[in-house]
Design a protein around this motif. Structure first.
Motif, short mmCIF file in Angstrom:
data_model
loop_
_atom_site.label_atom_id
_atom_site.label_comp_id
_atom_site.label_asym_id
_atom_site.label_seq_id
_atom_site.Cartn_x
_atom_site.Cartn_y
_atom_site.Cartn_z
N PHE A 206 0.77 -1.16 0.14
CA PHE A 206 -0.15 -0.03 -0.05
C PHE A 206 0.96 1.28 -0.08
CE2 PHE A 206 -3.42 -2.54 2.53
CZ PHE A 206 -3.92 -2.99 1.35
N ALA A 207 1.81 1.42 0.72
CA ALA A 207 2.60 2.53 1.08
C ALA A 207 3.58 2.97 -0.54
CB ALA A 207 3.95 2.09 1.92
N GLY A 208 3.73 1.84 -1.16
CA GLY A 208 4.14 2.27 -2.43
C GLY A 208 5.81 2.67 -2.47
N THR A 209 6.46 2.06 -1.38
CA THR A 209 7.86 2.26 -1.11
C THR A 209 8.78 1.23 -1.86
OG1 THR A 209 7.77 1.31 0.92
CG2 THR A 209 7.43 3.71 0.98
N ARG A 210 8.07 0.04 -2.13
CA ARG A 210 8.52 -1.14 -2.81
C ARG A 210 8.26 -1.18 -4.12
NH1 ARG A 210 12.51 -2.80 0.28
NH2 ARG A 210 12.36 -4.69 -0.84
N LEU A 211 8.90 -2.14 -4.75
CA LEU A 211 8.41 -2.48 -6.15
C LEU A 211 8.32 -1.01 -6.95
CD1 LEU A 211 5.73 -5.18 -5.52
CD2 LEU A 211 8.14 -5.39 -5.74
N PRO A 212 9.47 -0.37 -7.55
CA PRO A 212 9.42 1.09 -7.95
C PRO A 212 8.74 0.99 -9.51
CG PRO A 212 11.66 0.04 -8.02
CD PRO A 212 11.02 -0.98 -7.24
N ALA A 213 8.73 -0.07 -10.16
CA ALA A 213 8.16 -0.10 -11.59
C ALA A 213 7.02 -0.82 -11.64
CB ALA A 213 9.29 -1.12 -12.35
N LEU A 214 6.24 -0.83 -10.38
CA LEU A 214 4.90 -1.61 -10.52
C LEU A 214 3.78 -0.56 -11.13
CD1 LEU A 214 3.45 -4.30 -9.18
CD2 LEU A 214 2.69 -2.81 -7.32
N LYS A 215 3.11 -1.21 -11.97
CA LYS A 215 1.98 -0.55 -12.97
C LYS A 215 0.74 -1.34 -12.50
CE LYS A 215 4.27 2.94 -14.05
NZ LYS A 215 3.88 4.22 -14.01
#
Length: 322
Positions: A206-215
């Motif tokens: 949820f935080a979006g701090t992991r997986l920088p390429a996630l779409k």
């Protein structure tokens, strides 16, 4: 509900079943070009006289595996009693024979072979370590599934299909280092079939701090779908997604309302909520709010099933459990 059909396509290639030993002598001239199909290697889960490693050895001998791009592992012997240790050992041992392998699916097993909640799994990290050029990895079955925290430079697509996913698997996936991962698909399942994931386990996603390429993020087939949608309504990760999938679970008007009332979703290319328990009014509201902005909304109810008892208690079910 459960899974009734094998994969027909994988890694944008048509699935092709490698012939069974019981079919007689193998005519290698009748086989397709190695790079044009996703090869499915399997044995009969109940009565095969050939082990999966032996079937795989025949595959290695018959096919120019240096050109193989996609491989599907089907049923192995007694998948309801035995994990895939021998399967994984055989795959790892053959890594030098498969230099172009880009996609691997472990346990394309349907209900007639073994129910999804019965499939015994194990530690799947050795295959990720053995194939550093892998771009797509999928695994089916959560029973005894182990997914240690790993780093993989090239993996772009990860799918974990279960009727109940262990919380430690979710935490490990969320904690792994996948700098190229674009597509993450987790079937969370239910506590009845071994699912122990709670909302807090998903927080790193949820935080979006992991997986920088996630779409593309799919958190689906969950009995806590309403809570997931409530969390996603303000989750930072949503702002950088192209596709959000909260389908196949116990989604009601409460969860969908929270999602619509939160941060804007109009930047999405697609929102998938199929197999749900939404009212006709909320279904219409989803379409009226998002489709004018070009969002492809899928909100059909498919085979969503609810059972109401005499005392008014309503039981709702995920799409894939047993």
């Amino acid at each position: 509900m459960t899974i009734r059909s094998h994969l027909q396509e994988f890694h944008e290639l048509p699935a092709f079943p490698f012939p069974d030993a019981a079919d007689g002598p193998l005519d290698v001239t009748a086989l397709p070009s190695p790079e044009t199909v996703a090869w499915r290697v399997a044995v009969d889960s109940y009565e095969s006289e050939e082990s999966w490693p032996d079937a795989f050895a025949r595959f290695l001998a018959a096919v120019d595996t240096e050109q193989v791009r996609a491989l599907i592992v089907g049923a192995w012997n007694n998948a309801y009693d035995n994990g895939p240790a021998e399967v994984i050992e055989a795959l790892v041992a053959a890594r030098d024979r498969l230099p172009e392998l880009r996609a691997l699916f472990l346990a394309d097993i349907v209900m007639e072979e073994c129910e999804i909640s019965w499939i015994i799994q194990g530690d799947v990290s050795p295959v990720l370590e053995a194939f550093p050029r892998l771009e797509e990895f999928g695994v089916r079955g959560g029973n005894q599934l182990c997914f240690p925290i790993v780093r993989h430079e090239r993996l772009r697509r990860l799918t974990v299909e279960t009727g109940g996913i262990p919380a430690d698997v979710v935490r490990s996936v969320a904690g792994s280092d996948f700098p190229a991962l674009v597509h993450l698909d987790l079937w969370l399942g239910t506590s009845e079939y071994g699912g122990s994931c709670e909302l807090g386990d998903l927080e790193p996603l949820f935080a979006g701090t992991r997986l920088p390429a996630l779409k593309h993020l799919a958190l689906r087939n969950s009995e806590i779908q309403d809570a997931i949608c409530s969390a996603l309504s303000s989750a930072p990760v949503v702002a950088r997604l192209d596709a959000l999938d909260v389908s196949m679970g116990v989604l009601t008007d409460d969860g969908a309302t929270a999602l619509l009332s939160g941060q804007p979703l109009t930047h999405l290319k697609s929102l998938d909520l199929h197999h749900n328990y939404l009212s006709a009014e909320l279904h219409a509201r989803l379409q009226e709010t998002l489709e004018p902005h070009g969002v492809d909304v899928r909100a059909d109810q498919d085979d969503a099933y609810a059972d109401e008892e005499e005392d008014g208690t309503v039981w709702r079910f995920v799409a894939v459990g047993e």
